[in-house]
Design an enzyme around this catalytic site. Sequence first.
Site, mmCIF file in Angstrom:
data_model
loop_
_atom_site.group_PDB
_atom_site.id
_atom_site.type_symbol
_atom_site.label_atom_id
_atom_site.label_comp_id
_atom_site.label_asym_id
_atom_site.label_seq_id
_atom_site.Cartn_x
_atom_site.Cartn_y
_atom_site.Cartn_z
ATOM 1 N N LEU A 101 0.862 -1.193 0.000
ATOM 2 C CA LEU A 101 0.000 0.000 0.000
ATOM 3 C C LEU A 101 0.890 1.231 0.000
ATOM 4 O O LEU A 101 2.013 1.190 0.525
ATOM 5 C CB LEU A 101 -0.890 0.008 1.248
ATOM 6 C CG LEU A 101 -1.970 -1.083 1.345
ATOM 7 C CD1 LEU A 101 -2.678 -1.021 2.696
ATOM 8 C CD2 LEU A 101 -2.987 -0.955 0.222
ATOM 9 N N ASP A 102 0.384 2.336 -0.550
ATOM 10 C CA ASP A 102 1.147 3.578 -0.571
ATOM 11 C C ASP A 102 1.333 4.126 0.850
ATOM 12 O O ASP A 102 0.600 3.754 1.773
ATOM 13 C CB ASP A 102 0.433 4.636 -1.425
ATOM 14 C CG ASP A 102 0.387 4.224 -2.888
ATOM 15 O OD1 ASP A 102 1.226 3.415 -3.307
ATOM 16 O OD2 ASP A 102 -0.517 4.717 -3.592
ATOM 17 N N PHE A 103 2.250 5.064 0.956
ATOM 18 C CA PHE A 103 2.650 5.667 2.229
ATOM 19 C C PHE A 103 1.447 6.078 3.103
ATOM 20 O O PHE A 103 1.384 5.768 4.282
ATOM 21 C CB PHE A 103 3.527 6.888 1.909
ATOM 22 C CG PHE A 103 4.203 7.517 3.079
ATOM 23 C CD1 PHE A 103 5.160 6.836 3.802
ATOM 24 C CD2 PHE A 103 3.898 8.824 3.436
ATOM 25 C CE1 PHE A 103 5.805 7.426 4.871
ATOM 26 C CE2 PHE A 103 4.538 9.426 4.503
ATOM 27 C CZ PHE A 103 5.494 8.724 5.226
ATOM 28 N N LYS A 187 -5.273 5.264 -7.570
ATOM 29 C CA LYS A 187 -5.045 6.695 -7.827
ATOM 30 C C LYS A 187 -4.977 6.981 -9.325
ATOM 31 O O LYS A 187 -5.482 7.998 -9.793
ATOM 32 C CB LYS A 187 -3.747 7.147 -7.157
ATOM 33 C CG LYS A 187 -3.867 7.160 -5.642
ATOM 34 C CD LYS A 187 -2.560 7.482 -4.979
ATOM 35 C CE LYS A 187 -2.714 7.335 -3.476
ATOM 36 N NZ LYS A 187 -1.440 7.250 -2.797
#
Length: 230
Positions: A101-103, A187
Amino acid sequence: MRVDRFLSNLPRYNRKQVRLLLVEKRVRVDGKVVSDPHSEVLEFSRVEVDDEVLQLGKPARYFMLHKPPGCVSATRDPQHPTVLDLINEPDKDELHIAGRLDFNTTGLMLITNDGAWSRRLTQPQTKLPKVYYVETEQEIGAQYASTFAEGIYFAFEDLTTQPAQLELLGPRSARLSIVEGRYHQVKRMFGFFNNKVLRLHRESMGPLRLDDALKPGEYRALRTEEIHLF
Ligand code: URA
């Protein structure tokens, strides 16, 4: 148990195929090529054929973590805390993340040392849905759902995303179900409409849902029945 018996007990190989695998030096036990059919395989021996792990060699371990924002989905990072920093278990370097998962993305993260299990969970061919709660900057238009269902062309990878289901929850919030995990996929899908994702939270992966009892940053071991759900 003898390695030839170990292999021919698997539904995928008959005795003749096993003899061939051994002669062709495609079998490794604990990292060493074996061609002798009498070689010993123990409960905790690691057994590989080509690059596929048939027996892990260590007890398999599985964890579910509620990823908080502001941490990196990596085992090491020079600047930021990582999800592995949140896990207090021995031999952490043997663990890996099944689906990064992204930050700032939050939610369900599965962590294991079982490569075959995490591949089954994440590879697009198995089509296990990954479900995300999404909040966006602009309103989500009526045309998004049909575009996502048709797939979006990602020029960088030269591929079209697999059909995804969008359920509108409010003017700027939705639930999105995808079967892949391309780089920044959600995104970029909303980016197709120049709509920025402000909040992203993974609710489930296949049959595994984030446990409501886990607060951000907390984790627990999976139960046996959860491991065998897919
Ligand atoms: N898609 C994204 O863009 N980010 C994530 O963290 C997960 C899916």
